[in-house]
Design a protein around this motif. Structure first.
Motif, PDB file in Angstrom:
ATOM      1  N   PRO A 153       0.835  -1.219   0.000  1.00 36.36           N
ATOM      2  CA  PRO A 153       0.000   0.000   0.000  1.00 36.36           C
ATOM      3  C   PRO A 153       0.861   1.257   0.000  1.00 36.36           C
ATOM      4  N   ARG A 154       0.353   2.294  -0.652  1.00 39.92           N
ATOM      5  CA  ARG A 154       1.012   3.601  -0.667  1.00 39.92           C
ATOM      6  C   ARG A 154      -0.040   4.653  -0.381  1.00 39.92           C
ATOM      7  N   HIS A 155      -0.029   5.172   0.848  1.00 41.96           N
ATOM      8  CA  HIS A 155      -1.070   6.102   1.274  1.00 41.96           C
ATOM      9  C   HIS A 155      -0.608   7.559   1.278  1.00 41.96           C
ATOM     10  N   SER A 156       0.692   7.796   1.266  1.00 38.66           N
ATOM     11  CA  SER A 156       1.190   9.163   1.382  1.00 38.66           C
ATOM     12  C   SER A 156       0.875   9.973   0.126  1.00 38.66           C
ATOM     13  N   GLY A 255       8.963   3.187   5.773  1.00 40.77           N
ATOM     14  CA  GLY A 255       8.253   2.991   7.033  1.00 40.77           C
ATOM     15  C   GLY A 255       7.255   1.854   7.012  1.00 40.77           C
ATOM     16  N   TRP A 256       6.989   1.285   5.832  1.00 38.86           N
ATOM     17  CA  TRP A 256       5.999   0.212   5.736  1.00 38.86           C
ATOM     18  C   TRP A 256       6.583  -1.111   6.206  1.00 38.86           C
TER      19      TRP A 256
END
Length: 366
Positions: A153-156, A255-256
């Motif tokens: 996932p990439r939320h930033s 950070g993931w």
């Protein structure tokens, strides 16, 4: 194409560490990589003392590969700077040199090597550009490149972009960098510089997309802006750096941490935990995860069980490195780091030690 033994996707440090560990115990495996010639992946040119310990456990002698010793850290924030001794000796070594040796060792210990580009992964079937592959056990070690069906996932909204500039050996530059790794901090990112085998300099930049957008999306323009405000960085770049090749990779999910996985899919390296490159521990996490996943497989432990255990092991260094990264990419945080290193160098060294992944068990303890 069906394999009765583990199929390892990716022949970088994580995948090769798994293959070497499996081979040490007589376990067959297949390494699948998109390229037969060994490349020189972006960043990853710094090997911490923990990485050196792990490589020694695998039988990789980095000194024979020409690894450049590193004993100190230089921090720069514009015109401010400070020097801190590292807790233990580290090294500068290109990923080309490291990956070449680890791939050679993996094949020497029995790994079969197959070249293909992975397009997707579903229900244990790997779809490649040339063929389909099935195996009861998969080791996902594709680094920063995701595989469709197992994407991270990439939320930033403001993702991080990695940029690498590699410069040839220069006596003047090597005198400046002798025995040191440097971090040049600026709002929105940092530049890391270290000398590698043969005296070449590996210059890696981790930057927020927004900071790159401010200069029209041009990595070269960003380097020029940074050099204008940092005479030390300009001196390290020297003359003619504009003609060197720039390599980039986008949307790095720093950070993931992967805390669960599909049955039969062991996630390794950046597919298991993505530590900010400022910590210089990416190679260590890659190798540690490869050894841990292979050891878990040999011991009959499931992929989800391994993944939870490795997530717990990676939690502290990733969280600490993430906190340091977020602080360092702000002007206040950068100035605080410089001031703190002057007042109490031991604290900075403690942070460096804390950002290391806990030691792996030796192969004899598997």
């Amino acid at each position: 194409m069906r394999f009765p033994h583990p199929l390892i996707l990716g022949a970088g440090p994580a995948g090769c560490a798994a293959a070497i560990t499996l081979g040490a115990y007589g376990q067959d495996c297949t390494l699948l990589d998109r390229s037969e010639p060994v490349g020189d992946p972006l960043c990853g040119g710094f090997l911490s003392w923990r990485t050196a310990e792990q490589l020694d456990m695998l039988g990789v002698d980095i000194r024979k590969l020409g690894a450049h010793p590193v004993e100190k850290l230089w921090l720069f924030d514009g015109g401010r700077s400070s020097e801190v001794a590292l807790p233990h000796q580290a090294f500068g070594l290109s990923r080309h040199a490291l990956d070449t040796e680890m791939r050679r060792m993996a094949v020497a210990t029995g790994a079969q090597f197959v070249v293909d580009t992975v397009r997707g992964l579903e229900n244990g079937t790997v779809t490649g550009a040339q063929a389909e592959y099935e195996a009861p056990t998969l080791f996902l070690a594709t680094g920063k490149h995701d595989v469709r069906g197992e994407s991270r996932p990439r939320h930033s909204p403001d993702t991080t972009i990695g940029i690498r500039l590699r410069l040839p050996a220069s006596p003047a530059r090597n005198r400046l960098l002798d025995g040191a790794i440097e971090l040049h901090l600026f709002p929105g990112g940092y530049v890391g510089i270290v000398v590698q085998e043969g005296g070449s300099a590996n210059i890696c930049l981790a930057v927020r997309k927004s900071a790159l957008t401010e200069v029209g999306g041009s990595p070269k323009a960003l380097f020029e802006r940074l050099a204008d405000g940092n005479s030390a960085l300009a001196e390290r770049l020297g003359d003619g750096w504009q003609g060197a090749q720039l390599d980039t990779i986008g949307a790095v999910p720093y950070g993931w941490i992967c805390r669960d996985t599909s049955p039969g899919v062991y996630r390794l390296g950046d597919q298991a935990a993505v530590i900010p490159s400022l910590a210089g521990e990416g190679n260590s996490i890659a190798i540690a995860s490869g050894m841990a996943a292979a050891s878990a497989y040999i011991a009959g432990r499931s992929a989800p069980e391994y993944q939870r255990d490795f997530a717990a092991r990676a939690r502290r260094p990733v969280r600490l490195a993430s906190a340091l990264w977020h602080a360092a990419e702000t002007r206040i945080g950068a100035r605080a780091a410089i001031a703190l290193s002057h007042l109490s160098p031991g604290i900075i060294a403690s942070f460096a030690q804390g950002a290391r992944i806990p030691p792996a068990r030796s192969l004899a303890q598997v």
